[in-house]
Design an enzyme around this catalytic site. Structure first.
Site, PDB file in Angstrom:
ATOM      1  N   THR A   1       9.472  -1.887   6.755  1.00  9.89           N
ATOM      2  CA  THR A   1       8.624  -3.064   6.496  1.00  9.89           C
ATOM      3  C   THR A   1       9.064  -3.721   5.190  1.00  9.89           C
ATOM      4  O   THR A   1       9.245  -4.940   5.111  1.00  9.89           O
ATOM      5  CB  THR A   1       7.136  -2.639   6.400  1.00  9.89           C
ATOM      6  N   LEU A   2       9.258  -2.891   4.178  1.00 12.95           N
ATOM      7  CA  LEU A   2       9.655  -3.405   2.873  1.00 12.95           C
ATOM      8  C   LEU A   2      11.000  -4.103   2.920  1.00 12.95           C
ATOM      9  O   LEU A   2      11.179  -5.182   2.329  1.00 12.95           O
ATOM     10  CB  LEU A   2       9.697  -2.240   1.878  1.00 12.95           C
TER      11      LEU A   2
ATOM     12  N   ARG B   1     -10.468   2.243   6.006  1.00 10.38           N
ATOM     13  CA  ARG B   1      -9.969   1.489   4.845  1.00 10.38           C
ATOM     14  C   ARG B   1     -10.939   1.555   3.668  1.00 10.38           C
ATOM     15  O   ARG B   1     -10.554   1.384   2.523  1.00 10.38           O
ATOM     16  CB  ARG B   1      -9.787   0.005   5.221  1.00 10.38           C
TER      17      ARG B   1
ATOM     18  N   ASP C   1       6.844   4.039   3.771  1.00  6.20           N
ATOM     19  CA  ASP C   1       7.115   5.237   4.574  1.00  6.20           C
ATOM     20  C   ASP C   1       8.610   5.235   4.905  1.00  6.20           C
ATOM     21  O   ASP C   1       9.435   5.725   4.131  1.00  6.20           O
ATOM     22  CB  ASP C   1       6.212   5.189   5.814  1.00  6.20           C
TER      23      ASP C   1
ATOM     24  N   ASP D   1       0.828  -1.202   0.000  1.00  4.36           N
ATOM     25  CA  ASP D   1       0.000   0.000   0.000  1.00  4.36           C
ATOM     26  C   ASP D   1       0.869   1.263   0.000  1.00  4.36           C
ATOM     27  O   ASP D   1       0.707   2.141  -0.839  1.00  4.36           O
ATOM     28  CB  ASP D   1      -0.979   0.005   1.186  1.00  4.36           C
TER      29      ASP D   1
ATOM     30  N   LYS E   1       6.089   7.780   0.426  1.00  4.80           N
ATOM     31  CA  LYS E   1       6.212   9.060   1.125  1.00  4.80           C
ATOM     32  C   LYS E   1       7.565   9.675   0.850  1.00  4.80           C
ATOM     33  O   LYS E   1       8.570   8.978   0.807  1.00  4.80           O
ATOM     34  CB  LYS E   1       6.058   8.860   2.638  1.00  4.80           C
TER      35      LYS E   1
HETATM   36  P1  IMP Z   1       7.281   1.640   6.875  1.00  2.00           P
HETATM   37  O1  IMP Z   1       7.806   0.357   7.447  1.00  2.00           O
HETATM   38  O2  IMP Z   1       7.624   2.843   7.722  1.00  2.00           O
HETATM   39  O3  IMP Z   1       7.673   1.862   5.424  1.00  2.00           O
HETATM   40  O4  IMP Z   1       5.689   1.570   6.961  1.00  2.00           O
HETATM   41  C1  IMP Z   1       4.950   0.786   6.104  1.00  2.00           C
HETATM   42  C2  IMP Z   1       3.622   0.390   6.683  1.00  2.00           C
HETATM   43  O5  IMP Z   1       3.150   1.326   7.663  1.00  2.00           O
HETATM   44  C3  IMP Z   1       2.589   0.408   5.558  1.00  2.00           C
HETATM   45  O6  IMP Z   1       2.485  -0.847   4.923  1.00  2.00           O
HETATM   46  C4  IMP Z   1       1.335   0.809   6.293  1.00  2.00           C
HETATM   47  O7  IMP Z   1       0.693  -0.337   6.826  1.00  2.00           O
HETATM   48  C5  IMP Z   1       1.807   1.681   7.434  1.00  2.00           C
HETATM   49  N1  IMP Z   1       1.763   3.116   7.082  1.00  2.00           N
HETATM   50  C6  IMP Z   1       2.813   3.940   6.870  1.00  2.00           C
HETATM   51  N2  IMP Z   1       2.392   5.187   6.580  1.00  2.00           N
HETATM   52  C7  IMP Z   1       1.032   5.140   6.611  1.00  2.00           C
HETATM   53  C8  IMP Z   1       0.008   6.130   6.380  1.00  2.00           C
HETATM   54  O8  IMP Z   1       0.243   7.315   6.081  1.00  2.00           O
HETATM   55  N3  IMP Z   1      -1.279   5.698   6.512  1.00  2.00           N
HETATM   56  C9  IMP Z   1      -1.606   4.401   6.829  1.00  2.00           C
HETATM   57  N4  IMP Z   1      -0.680   3.461   7.044  1.00  2.00           N
HETATM   58  C10 IMP Z   1       0.629   3.821   6.934  1.00  2.00           C
END
Ligand code: IMP
Length: 183
Positions: free
Chosen positions: A111-112, A169, A107, A104, A135
């Site tokens: 996670t990726l 959602r 950020d 989705d 982002k």
């Molecule tokens: P990361 O590990 O910081 O890249 O975050 C990734 C996960 O955090 C995404 O798959 C989302 O589930 C959640 N996430 C990050 N930013 C947002 C947002 O702005 N809205 C909703 N979920 C978010």
């Protein structure tokens, strides 16, 4: 007409339903061209990617297969910590498959990078990533994400599959969510 559905934090539309659909059509066409002769196994990351995945697969003119994994990340309602737990694993074996991971939003990218390492260890023929949203943070995701729907500002967003504490959602558009630490 934009309603806030009784949630005063729900902000304006950032990406409209129409813009989502035209961009996803273009992503589907690009994926169709890139994967000629080697149809991908599309792996959707639940829960956030479920709406995007459903629309994206219908814009790809190839005999794709789909599977899903569910992850939950530890952290506050609006920030991930990078510690990821696989809540539901894949049903299929990835050995020698062309895997396209569908996310989705990216950020921090934590996670990726966890998922990429985990899936690469399973011996796919290739692994690429398609994220609806990326982002604009100091972390550059361009090298890690082959297909990006939209680059967005570093703001919290909800809708079109994305949630805050499991809410919103089902919104058709991507909207800003005005968190206390963003104001
Ligand atoms: P990361 O590990 O910081 O890249 O975050 C990734 C996960 O955090 C995404 O798959 C989302 O589930 C959640 N996430 C990050 N930013 C947002 C947002 O702005 N809205 C909703 N979920 C978010």
């Amino acid at each position: 007409m934009q309603s806030n559905g009784g949630d005063p934090h729900l902000g304006p539309i950032l990406i409209s339903h129409d813009d989502l659909h035209s961009r996803i059509g273009a992503l589907g066409a690009q994926i169709t061209a890139d994967y000629q002769g080697r149809p991908p196994l599309m792996v959707g990351v639940l829960k956030g990617a479920f709406v995007f995945m459903a629309d994206l697969v219908r814009c790809i003119d190839l005999p794709v297969e789909v599977d899903f994994m569910a992850v939950s990340s530890y952290g506050s309602a609006t920030k991930t910590s990078g510690v990821v737990r696989i809540v539901k694993d894949l049903d299929v074996d990835l050995t020698d498959r062309h895997v396209l991971l569908v996310e989705d939003i990216v950020d921090s990218g934590l996670t990726l990078s966890y998922l990429r390492k985990n899936l690469m260890a399973r011996g796919p023929a290739s692994l690429e990533v398609c994220a609806l949203l990326a982002k604009q943070t100091e972390h550059d995701v361009d090298d890690e994400v082959r297909y990006v729907g939209f680059d967005i500002p570093d703001e919290f967003v909800v809708g079109y599959g994305l949630d805050v504490a499991e809410r919103h959602r089902n919104l058709r558009d991507v909207r800003q969510y005005l968190t206390d630490d963003a104001t």
